[in-house]
Design a protein around this motif. Structure first.
Motif: not given
Length: 881
Positions: A515-516, A521-522, A815-816, A820-823
């Motif tokens: 989550l962090q 990433a966003v 990486g995970i 998760v943040g990419l979309p």
């Protein structure tokens, strides 16, 4: 089955609690009295002895339930025994003990404490700074006494692309006559100009005109003069306090005279307090609208050039008034009039509404405001996650402590209090440090955001309440998991070594890390996209050469007559290439006119952008002529149907013409007919938020307000000195003031530039906080696996393999998190880019670069602890514990 004996049952119940050695004898006396009262109450309800007893025991529950029931009678016992003061003293002593133990725990683990305090402090400081910015943006125009009842009347035109902040002159008097709920209305007309007082001359003044009812609508206290009469007469003016001091010093200027543009005298009738910063308009002079003789006496639906505001009476509905406005417009149309569509906009919405064309001051951006609020919460969330992650990671180390405490008689509530004490102490230290960081970072933040925020704003009740709320929420959020999870441990299993809290909480820690870094990433992708879009804007060719273009003012009767001779003297220097007079400069062009080509009926008339200029416009802006020619050096006078027009490509596309076929065709803008003499390339005369619209350029220098001068590349300072010297010969009555056109365009993207700067800075801070947490977890992991690392080194494991062993799990989680943040980032950035007509495409490179950056930062953070563990002496590692 024997008969039930109530006294035997109560004695057995008391003996059970006495055996557990939880309550003192006098405490058991109180509990027994409470039990008997409950049984008697149930017997009175008609239940037999056994049912009443069992219901009473069930109500009190197990040991914890018994304590809860005991608390109900506890304070009554102390009052009866006159020991209430002693009990309060011991309660305070226990609280002091909680704090003492908490301090010892924090000192025993200085690295853990430092990471948590610094992480929380940075998170809270970021939250305070961004909250201050958000509050500042949301407070615009709320200082007016009747702010919630004031509305601006906007013009709505499909052909103009939606709402305009301007209206015709008829609107204010018409509303006052037609709608009783409108208690006051006023018009504003914004201008600049040169103002002279005696021998003092100043340029670039904000000189507004307003109806005498201005002070009935808006709240601006007058320091001198009467607000009811200050703007009643023509040629009267009210000064702001700063302007009055600038021109007249400390004396009262009421009754003095000022001269505007060398041809209009005004009597000073009042001095008002300066317009607050949180206003969507700012002026230095406020003159009576009656001074605009023609417009003050003319009510017309044409020429929408004025800002109109109305104040509704208390309880009046804007929705109901909107329906009345629509009905009035329909009635006027049926009567053969040509009214315009009108809409109401709340005063407090003006600053953050970016979809309304034409405003008095640059507006804010609601997207940025809510974006900053979101970033503030996300950074705070990252900081809280750090605390919870490290607390759960250390839970195995504190399991024995919890077991011993419970074995020695500690209750769950006491353990919860102990852990919350640590959380409160740590949060308090973080808040103190956060306030210090806030004070240190405020000048830096002001420079980034373009604000003038002060430390005293933190003392505002709203911000103080936020600070208290942050303290409570962060203390609860960061202390809740360790308090309730660790306090649940069973002492027997803990002391036998059967509890491994680190394993049991691994999934939670991994989820929090995902989550962090998903949030991070966003933020990283968002910062990259914003900066790339800003770079695209700055690199985008506007269709003309914007470099070395200087803008000089011509809104002056003397300059209006003399500027051609001044231009000739400008051109005597090789540093001046060309010059052109225009009504509105590119970047600020808003003139809209009706356009008809030969063969078009009135119903087919188009509304297009218009640009009255002099003959040098093509060379002045460096436009490319695609067909026909530029204006001749001496065009015919623009009257009697002899106008000459140059059209852009967008106009030809709208009309369906080819460039060569357009030359010589008859067209008319408003009522001025003439022929097309040239076609030029499309160029961006508005911001890149908007597509290039059809544009008609015509020769009519009498409307010129600005002079654009193109300088040769090279010695700009010498060129500006030459311009100033010539200016002094022709315009000695006013100071030499100028702008560069690229600064005008940069101002169009001020909010985006500030968004990019602030977002980039806070992304770095968010990554810092996240990496602090990752550093702490890596340190814990390395410490936990000390023996394993020692054994592996003894068996021949290399340093790189140990580093890879300790790092791979964290890198995998990051990486995970990125996946998760990419979309989420893609969706949010697509929405943001939709506001631009000309924009970048979200290609894979942005996401790959952001992913590599996030993984690289995480790897560097973890690798330090991994390398430290890998280089440790294996002999010492095998002696560990």
């Amino acid at each position: 089955m024997g008969s039930f004996n109530l006294e035997t049952a109560i004695a057995t119940w008391r003996q059970f609690h006495a055996y557990r050695r939880v309550f003192l004898n006098d405490d058991l006396d109180e509990l027994e009295r409470h039990l008997r009262d409950f049984v008697a109450h149930q017997q009175a309800q008609g239940r037999d002895d056994e049912a009443a007893f069992r219901l009473a025991v069930d109500n009190m529950g197990d040991l914890e339930g018994g304590r809860a029931e005991y608390e109900k009678v506890y304070w009554g016992k102390h009052r009866r025994q006159h020991t209430l003061t002693d009990e309060l003293y011991w309660r305070l002593a226990m609280f002091k003990n909680y704090l003492t133990v908490a301090l010892r725990n924090l000192k025993r683990n200085p690295g853990y404490s430092l990471i948590n305090i610094v992480g929380l402090a940075v998170g809270v400081a970021c939250c305070l700074l961004l909250s201050l910015y958000v509050r500042d943006e949301l407070s615009f125009d709320r200082y007016h006494e009747h702010a919630d009842d004031i509305y601006r009347v906007n013009l709505y035109e499909e052909t103009f692309g939606g709402e305009l902040g301007l209206t015709p002159t008829i609107v204010a008097p018409l509303f006052l006559r037609e709608f009783p709920e409108v208690e006051a209305a006023t018009r504003l007309d914004a201008h600049g100009g040169v103002v002279r007082v005696g021998e003092q001359v100043f340029d670039n003044n904000a000189f507004y005109f307003a109806d005498s009812t201005f002070f009935e609508v808006f709240t601006h206290p007058l320091l001198h003069g009467d607000p009811e009469t200050a703007l009643n007469r023509p040629n009267t003016v009210v000064l702001t306090e700063t302007t009055a001091r600038k021109y007249f010093g400390e004396e009262n200027p009421v009754g003095q005279t000022i001269v505007r543009n060398n041809d209009q005298e005004f009597e000073v009738t009042g001095v008002m307090a300066d317009v607050p910063l949180h206003s969507h308009y700012h002026f230095d002079f406020l003159a009576s609208f009656a001074s605009r003789t023609y417009w003050a006496s003319t009510e017309t639906w044409g020429s929408a050039n004025f800002f109109t505001y109305v104040r509704l009476g208390k309880g009046a509905s804007a929705t109901a008034l909107t329906q009345k406005i629509d009905a009035l417009v329909a009635r006027l149309e049926a009567a053969g009039d040509e009214p315009r569509n009108l809409v109401l906009q709340p005063l407090t919405d003006i600053h953050l509404r970016t979809d309304v064309a034409y405003d008095l001051d640059p507006t804010g951006d609601a997207t940025s405001v809510y974006g900053f609020a979101t970033v503030a919460l996300l950074i705070l969330l990252i900081a809280c996650i750090n605390y919870m992650n490290l607390a759960t990671a250390r839970s195995a180390q504190r399991a024995k402590e919890v077991g011993l405490r419970k074995a020695l008689g500690a209750y769950k509530a006491q353990l919860v209090g102990q852990f919350y004490s640590e959380s409160v102490l740590l949060t308090l230290a973080a808040l103190v440090l956060a306030v210090g960081l806030f004070a240190l970072g405020l000048p830096w933040f002001n420079a980034l955001s373009g604000k003038a925020l002060t430390f005293s704003a933190l003392l505002h009740p709203t911000l103080m309440l936020l600070l208290v709320a942050l303290f409570v929420v962060v203390s609860l959020a960061t202390g809740s998991y360790p308090a309730f999870y660790l306090s649940r441990f069973e002492p027997v299993r803990v002391l036998r070594g059967r509890i491994h809290a680190g394993r049991g909480t691994a999934w939670l820690r991994q989820g929090l890390v995902v989550l962090q870094f998903g949030i991070s990433a966003v933020l990283i992708i968002g910062a990259f996209v914003v900066m790339n879009q800003l770079r695209f804007i700055s690199d985008q060719h506007l269709g003309f050469d914007m470099e070395h273009l200087v803008v000089l003012p011509l809104n002056d009767p003397i300059l209006g007559e003399q500027y051609p001779a001044m231009v000739e003297m400008f051109k005597q220097s090789p540093s001046v290439i060309a010059a052109a007079a225009v009504n509105q400069i590119p970047g600020e062009l808003g003139w809209t006119s009706g356009f008809q080509a030969e063969g078009m009926s009135k119903e087919e008339e188009l509304y297009v952008k218009g640009m009255p200029v002099d003959a040098g416009i093509v060379d002045g802006l460096g436009l490319s002529v695609l067909a026909g020619s530029a204006f001749p050096e001496h065009p015919p006078a623009p009257d009697s149907g002899a106008y000459q027009y140059i059209l852009n490509e967008a106009m030809l596309n709208r009309l369906g013409w080819e460039a060569e076929d357009a030359i010589g065709r008859r067209v008319a803008v408003d009522v001025n007919s003439g022929e097309v003499v040239g076609v030029v390339n499309n160029f961006h005369f508005r911001s890149l938020h908007e597509t290039i619209e059809p544009l008609a350029i015509w020769y009519e220098p009498r409307w010129a307000n600005h002079l654009i001068v193109r300088l040769a590349p090279g010695n700009t300072r010498a060129a500006m000195t030459h311009l100033e010297t010539v200016w002094g010969q022709f315009a000695a009555h006013r100071p030499f003031t100028y702008r560069f056109l690229d600064d005008v365009y940069n101002r169009l993207y001020r909010s985006e530039q500030q968004l990019g700067q602030v977002l980039s800075a806070f992304v770095v801070l968010a990554l810092l906080v996240a990496c602090l947490g990752l550093f702490g977890l890596a340190s814990f992991t390395a410490e936990k696996r000390t023996r394993e690392i020692g054994v592996r080194k003894v068996l021949g494991a290399s340093i790189p393999s140990i580093i890879a062993l300790l790092s791979k799990d964290f890198v995998k989680l990051v990486g995970i998190a990125f996946l998760v943040g990419l979309p989420v980032a893609y969706f949010l950035m697509q929405r943001w880019l939709d506001d631009y007509a000309y924009r970048i495409e979200l290609g894979a490179s942005v996401f790959v670069l952001a992913g590599v950056l996030a993984l690289g930062i995480a790897l560097m953070t973890v690798s330090y602890q991994a390398l430290k563990a890998a280089l440790a002496d294996p002999v010492k590692s095998l002696r560990y514990e």
